[in-house]
Design a protein around this motif. Structure first.
Motif, PDB file in Angstrom:
ATOM      1  N   SER A 170      33.820 -14.856   4.505  1.00 46.17           N
ATOM      2  CA  SER A 170      34.487 -16.145   4.363  1.00 46.17           C
ATOM      3  C   SER A 170      35.706 -16.240   5.268  1.00 46.17           C
ATOM      4  CB  SER A 170      34.907 -16.377   2.903  1.00 46.17           C
ATOM      5  OG  SER A 170      35.731 -15.322   2.455  1.00 46.17           O
ATOM      6  N   SER A 171      36.119 -15.125   5.838  1.00 52.00           N
ATOM      7  CA  SER A 171      37.217 -15.122   6.818  1.00 52.00           C
ATOM      8  C   SER A 171      36.985 -14.000   7.820  1.00 52.00           C
ATOM      9  CB  SER A 171      38.577 -14.940   6.133  1.00 52.00           C
ATOM     10  OG  SER A 171      38.748 -13.602   5.706  1.00 52.00           O
ATOM     11  N   ALA A 172      37.571 -14.137   8.998  1.00 50.75           N
ATOM     12  CA  ALA A 172      37.425 -13.117  10.032  1.00 50.75           C
ATOM     13  C   ALA A 172      38.095 -11.817   9.620  1.00 50.75           C
ATOM     14  CB  ALA A 172      38.023 -13.621  11.348  1.00 50.75           C
ATOM     15  N   THR A 173      39.197 -11.915   8.894  1.00 47.73           N
ATOM     16  CA  THR A 173      39.909 -10.710   8.451  1.00 47.73           C
ATOM     17  C   THR A 173      39.042  -9.882   7.515  1.00 47.73           C
ATOM     18  OG1 THR A 173      42.014 -11.886   8.626  1.00 47.73           O
ATOM     19  CG2 THR A 173      41.993  -9.874   7.329  1.00 47.73           C
ATOM     20  N   ASN A 174      38.404 -10.529   6.559  1.00 44.28           N
ATOM     21  CA  ASN A 174      37.533  -9.809   5.628  1.00 44.28           C
ATOM     22  C   ASN A 174      36.348  -9.180   6.356  1.00 44.28           C
ATOM     23  OD1 ASN A 174      39.253 -10.814   3.715  1.00 44.28           O
ATOM     24  ND2 ASN A 174      37.788 -12.245   2.813  1.00 44.28           N
ATOM     25  N   GLY A 175      35.761  -9.938   7.286  1.00 37.66           N
ATOM     26  CA  GLY A 175      34.643  -9.405   8.051  1.00 37.66           C
ATOM     27  C   GLY A 175      35.035  -8.195   8.875  1.00 37.66           C
ATOM     28  N   LEU A 176      36.211  -8.269   9.516  1.00 33.68           N
ATOM     29  CA  LEU A 176      36.693  -7.147  10.319  1.00 33.68           C
ATOM     30  C   LEU A 176      36.949  -5.925   9.452  1.00 33.68           C
ATOM     31  CD1 LEU A 176      37.721  -5.991  13.011  1.00 33.68           C
ATOM     32  CD2 LEU A 176      39.959  -6.991  12.494  1.00 33.68           C
ATOM     33  N   GLY A 177      37.577  -6.121   8.310  1.00 32.46           N
ATOM     34  CA  GLY A 177      37.862  -4.998   7.420  1.00 32.46           C
ATOM     35  C   GLY A 177      36.604  -4.330   6.904  1.00 32.46           C
ATOM     36  N   MET A 178      35.624  -5.128   6.486  1.00 34.43           N
ATOM     37  CA  MET A 178      34.366  -4.577   5.984  1.00 34.43           C
ATOM     38  C   MET A 178      33.604  -3.870   7.096  1.00 34.43           C
ATOM     39  SD  MET A 178      32.630  -4.256   3.237  1.00 34.43           S
ATOM     40  CE  MET A 178      31.039  -3.571   2.849  1.00 34.43           C
ATOM     41  N   GLY A 179      33.614  -4.457   8.288  1.00 36.80           N
ATOM     42  CA  GLY A 179      32.921  -3.844   9.417  1.00 36.80           C
ATOM     43  C   GLY A 179      33.515  -2.506   9.793  1.00 36.80           C
ATOM     44  N   LEU A 180      34.836  -2.416   9.822  1.00 36.82           N
ATOM     45  CA  LEU A 180      35.494  -1.153  10.182  1.00 36.82           C
ATOM     46  C   LEU A 180      35.241  -0.077   9.130  1.00 36.82           C
ATOM     47  CD1 LEU A 180      38.907  -2.467  11.589  1.00 36.82           C
ATOM     48  CD2 LEU A 180      36.951  -1.590  12.880  1.00 36.82           C
ATOM     49  N   ALA A 181      35.244  -0.475   7.851  1.00 42.25           N
ATOM     50  CA  ALA A 181      34.962   0.491   6.784  1.00 42.25           C
ATOM     51  C   ALA A 181      33.544   1.036   6.913  1.00 42.25           C
ATOM     52  CB  ALA A 181      35.166  -0.167   5.422  1.00 42.25           C
ATOM     53  N   THR A 182      32.598   0.146   7.181  1.00 43.88           N
ATOM     54  CA  THR A 182      31.204   0.577   7.343  1.00 43.88           C
ATOM     55  C   THR A 182      31.030   1.447   8.582  1.00 43.88           C
ATOM     56  OG1 THR A 182      30.491  -1.494   6.285  1.00 43.88           O
ATOM     57  CG2 THR A 182      28.815  -0.231   7.474  1.00 43.88           C
ATOM     58  N   MET A 183      31.734   1.095   9.661  1.00 44.12           N
ATOM     59  CA  MET A 183      31.646   1.888  10.882  1.00 44.12           C
ATOM     60  C   MET A 183      32.164   3.303  10.653  1.00 44.12           C
ATOM     61  SD  MET A 183      32.958   1.043  14.758  1.00 44.12           S
ATOM     62  CE  MET A 183      34.699   0.932  14.347  1.00 44.12           C
ATOM     63  N   ALA A 184      33.247   3.443   9.911  1.00 42.59           N
ATOM     64  CA  ALA A 184      33.786   4.768   9.618  1.00 42.59           C
ATOM     65  C   ALA A 184      32.760   5.604   8.854  1.00 42.59           C
ATOM     66  CB  ALA A 184      35.076   4.641   8.807  1.00 42.59           C
ATOM     67  N   VAL A 185      32.090   4.991   7.888  1.00 37.07           N
ATOM     68  CA  VAL A 185      31.061   5.707   7.125  1.00 37.07           C
ATOM     69  C   VAL A 185      29.902   6.094   8.023  1.00 37.07           C
ATOM     70  CG1 VAL A 185      29.365   5.500   5.265  1.00 37.07           C
ATOM     71  CG2 VAL A 185      31.686   4.618   4.940  1.00 37.07           C
ATOM     72  N   LEU A 186      29.464   5.182   8.879  1.00 38.90           N
ATOM     73  CA  LEU A 186      28.336   5.461   9.770  1.00 38.90           C
ATOM     74  C   LEU A 186      28.640   6.629  10.713  1.00 38.90           C
ATOM     75  CD1 LEU A 186      27.100   1.876  10.685  1.00 38.90           C
ATOM     76  CD2 LEU A 186      25.624   3.749   9.952  1.00 38.90           C
ATOM     77  N   GLY A 217      29.578  10.391  -0.602  1.00 41.69           N
ATOM     78  CA  GLY A 217      30.850  11.100  -0.436  1.00 41.69           C
ATOM     79  C   GLY A 217      31.732  10.438   0.607  1.00 41.69           C
ATOM     80  N   MET A 218      31.138  10.024   1.741  1.00 40.67           N
ATOM     81  CA  MET A 218      31.909   9.349   2.778  1.00 40.67           C
ATOM     82  C   MET A 218      32.446   8.009   2.286  1.00 40.67           C
ATOM     83  SD  MET A 218      31.528  11.711   4.858  1.00 40.67           S
ATOM     84  CE  MET A 218      30.394  13.101   4.828  1.00 40.67           C
ATOM     85  N   VAL A 219      31.613   7.276   1.535  1.00 40.48           N
ATOM     86  CA  VAL A 219      32.045   5.975   1.014  1.00 40.48           C
ATOM     87  C   VAL A 219      33.193   6.156   0.020  1.00 40.48           C
ATOM     88  CG1 VAL A 219      31.331   3.997  -0.380  1.00 40.48           C
ATOM     89  CG2 VAL A 219      29.817   4.885   1.392  1.00 40.48           C
ATOM     90  N   THR A 220      33.131   7.201  -0.789  1.00 40.47           N
ATOM     91  CA  THR A 220      34.214   7.465  -1.733  1.00 40.47           C
ATOM     92  C   THR A 220      35.521   7.722  -1.003  1.00 40.47           C
ATOM     93  OG1 THR A 220      32.653   8.397  -3.329  1.00 40.47           O
ATOM     94  CG2 THR A 220      34.970   8.963  -3.608  1.00 40.47           C
TER      95      THR A 220
END
Length: 237
Positions: A42-58, A87-90
């Motif tokens: 719903s906002s670019a900030t939320n999308g960026l934050g979620m994307g970076l979190a997922t990238m770190a896990v990947l 474990g990475m997600v935690t």
């Protein structure tokens, strides 16, 4: 093929990056991770934050799984992969809660649901379990960055047309260093609430997928035209 690619395996690293960013983009091509894609953009900030979190896990999950691939029995590889990813997600979940608490509250349950993201387990099974550590880490970074770009683009488009802003509250959700991203694009009277509601997410995703396919079609046609030229022609060079 570069020396680094030759050392790391049969897959050139340049190809790995291109696949993650464009040819096999998690959202626009594979259409995986639709739950967070629809829910948090719903906002670019939320999308960026979620994307970076997922990238770190990947990145971390791919690297760890690649380093352990010779010691994991094929019969139990999927449960082991899930445990490692969990474990990475935690770790990401706890880190966001500790240092980016506002973003943590906004993303909520979707951080924990990275464990169930088909893109993460899919890369572990399809790539990291078969490739060396460096190539797997690059694959995780490329896929994660492609996912981040997709979520940020969707969030940006929906936010601009839905609220008239871009990267609103970036300094609160991502830290003070991201305050420069905050912009006011449209007056409030020009915004459309529809765009930040679920139907706006599906509409935005559809247009972006269509745009990506149109660009790819143009690139394919240009490549085919170039290959059809005589080898000695000036345009072929």
């Amino acid at each position: 093929m570069s020396h680094a690619a030759a050392v790391e395996g049969d897959v050139p690293l340049g190809r790995v990056v291109k696949d993650g960013l464009w040819d096999s983009n998690v959202v626009f091509v594979q259409m995986l991770g639709m739950c967070p894609t629809m829910a948090v953009t719903s906002s670019a900030t939320n999308g960026l934050g979620m994307g970076l979190a997922t990238m770190a896990v990947l990145i971390v999950a791919n690297a760890v799984i690649a380093s352990l691939r010779h010691w994991v029995s094929p019969a139990v590889r999927i449960p082991i992969f899930i445990v490692l990813i969990a474990g990475m997600v935690t770790l990401v979940d706890l880190s966001l809660n500790a240092w980016l608490h506002d973003l943590y509250k906004v993303l909520g349950i979707y951080i924990a649901l990275i464990v169930a993201n088909c893109a993460v387990l899919g890369r572990a099974e399809a790539f990291a379990s078969r490739q060396p550590v460096l190539a797997s880490a690059v694959d995780g970074a490329a896929m994660g960055f492609g996912f981040t770009i997709a979520l940020t683009m969707m969030g940006g488009i929906r936010e601009v047309f839905g609220a008239g802003t871009l990267f609103a509250n970036a300094h609160l959700l991502l830290g003070s260093h991201f305050a420069f991203l905050e912009m006011k694009i449209l007056p409030e009277t020009a915004s459309t609430l529809f765009m930040i509601l679920p139907p706006g997410g599906f509409l935005t995703l559809g247009f972006l997928i269509a745009a990506r396919r149109r660009i790819q079609g143009w690139l394919d046609a240009r490549s085919a035209a170039h290959e059809s030229l005589p080898p000695g022609s000036a345009a072929a060079h």
